[in-house]
Motif scaffolding. Structure first.
Motif, PDB file in Angstrom:
ATOM      1  N   LEU A 160       0.824  -1.198   0.000  1.00 35.44           N
ATOM      2  CA  LEU A 160       0.000   0.000   0.000  1.00 35.44           C
ATOM      3  C   LEU A 160       0.865   1.258   0.000  1.00 35.44           C
ATOM      4  O   LEU A 160       0.593   2.206  -0.740  1.00 35.44           O
ATOM      5  N   TRP A 161       1.946   1.262   0.785  1.00 35.23           N
ATOM      6  CA  TRP A 161       2.840   2.421   0.814  1.00 35.23           C
ATOM      7  C   TRP A 161       3.514   2.638  -0.532  1.00 35.23           C
ATOM      8  O   TRP A 161       3.758   3.764  -0.932  1.00 35.23           O
ATOM      9  N   LEU A 162       3.848   1.553  -1.223  1.00 33.59           N
ATOM     10  CA  LEU A 162       4.532   1.692  -2.505  1.00 33.59           C
ATOM     11  C   LEU A 162       3.594   2.091  -3.638  1.00 33.59           C
ATOM     12  O   LEU A 162       4.045   2.580  -4.669  1.00 33.59           O
ATOM     13  N   ASN A 163       2.290   1.892  -3.455  1.00 38.27           N
ATOM     14  CA  ASN A 163       1.347   2.194  -4.529  1.00 38.27           C
ATOM     15  C   ASN A 163       0.439   3.382  -4.253  1.00 38.27           C
ATOM     16  O   ASN A 163       0.215   4.198  -5.137  1.00 38.27           O
ATOM     17  N   TRP A 164      -0.114   3.470  -3.068  1.00 38.03           N
ATOM     18  CA  TRP A 164      -1.022   4.560  -2.708  1.00 38.03           C
ATOM     19  C   TRP A 164      -0.602   5.117  -1.360  1.00 38.03           C
ATOM     20  O   TRP A 164      -0.933   4.570  -0.313  1.00 38.03           O
ATOM     21  N   MET A 165       0.105   6.232  -1.387  1.00 38.05           N
ATOM     22  CA  MET A 165       0.688   6.748  -0.161  1.00 38.05           C
ATOM     23  C   MET A 165      -0.350   7.319   0.818  1.00 38.05           C
ATOM     24  O   MET A 165      -0.248   7.089   2.013  1.00 38.05           O
ATOM     25  N   LEU A 166      -1.349   8.057   0.354  1.00 35.22           N
ATOM     26  CA  LEU A 166      -2.307   8.670   1.274  1.00 35.22           C
ATOM     27  C   LEU A 166      -3.151   7.626   2.019  1.00 35.22           C
ATOM     28  O   LEU A 166      -3.252   7.694   3.253  1.00 35.22           O
ATOM     29  N   PRO A 167      -3.751   6.645   1.330  1.00 36.01           N
ATOM     30  CA  PRO A 167      -4.469   5.612   2.097  1.00 36.01           C
ATOM     31  C   PRO A 167      -3.538   4.837   3.033  1.00 36.01           C
ATOM     32  O   PRO A 167      -3.940   4.478   4.138  1.00 36.01           O
ATOM     33  N   ALA A 168      -2.299   4.619   2.606  1.00 32.94           N
ATOM     34  CA  ALA A 168      -1.352   3.922   3.478  1.00 32.94           C
ATOM     35  C   ALA A 168      -1.062   4.734   4.724  1.00 32.94           C
ATOM     36  O   ALA A 168      -0.967   4.191   5.826  1.00 32.94           O
ATOM     37  N   LEU A 169      -0.937   6.029   4.563  1.00 31.92           N
ATOM     38  CA  LEU A 169      -0.697   6.904   5.706  1.00 31.92           C
ATOM     39  C   LEU A 169      -1.873   6.860   6.675  1.00 31.92           C
ATOM     40  O   LEU A 169      -1.684   6.767   7.893  1.00 31.92           O
ATOM     41  N   LEU A 170      -3.080   6.898   6.158  1.00 31.01           N
ATOM     42  CA  LEU A 170      -4.267   6.865   7.014  1.00 31.01           C
ATOM     43  C   LEU A 170      -4.398   5.529   7.750  1.00 31.01           C
ATOM     44  O   LEU A 170      -4.657   5.496   8.960  1.00 31.01           O
ATOM     45  N   VAL A 171      -4.222   4.428   7.031  1.00 28.57           N
ATOM     46  CA  VAL A 171      -4.320   3.106   7.647  1.00 28.57           C
ATOM     47  C   VAL A 171      -3.218   2.923   8.690  1.00 28.57           C
ATOM     48  O   VAL A 171      -3.479   2.467   9.815  1.00 28.57           O
TER      49      VAL A 171
END
Length: 90
Positions: A33-44
């Protein structure tokens, strides 16, 4: 008889294996998730690391699952964030 018998060694070992398995899955999922979608990864990641486990049931099983989720998320962030900083998104 004891009112609260202590868990057997087998139950403790199974709990540790469960926490390790959950942690491994979370580390891979959060890293991806961090490598593909940073904002959702940050929230999760922020939700989990800042105490998202308080919403889980308070049983020994869920406590081990919560530990696995927390440590898996932490490992996923620690590994994927520097990779993302060094190599950037494509």
């Amino acid at each position: 008889m004891e009112p609260n018998p202590s868990p057997s060694v087998t139950q403790q070992a199974n709990s540790i294996v469960l926490a390790f398995a959950v942690g491994t899955v979370c580390a891979v999922a959060v890293g991806w998730l961090w490598l593909n979608w940073m904002l959702p990864a940050l929230l999760v990641s922020a939700f989990v690391i800042l105490g998202g486990g308080r919403f889980l049931p308070k049983t020994p099983l869920w406590s081990m699952i919560n530990s696995g989720i927390f440590f898996g998320t932490s490992v996923g962030v620690v590994v994927a964030f520097p990779i993302n900083l060094l190599y950037g998104n494509h």
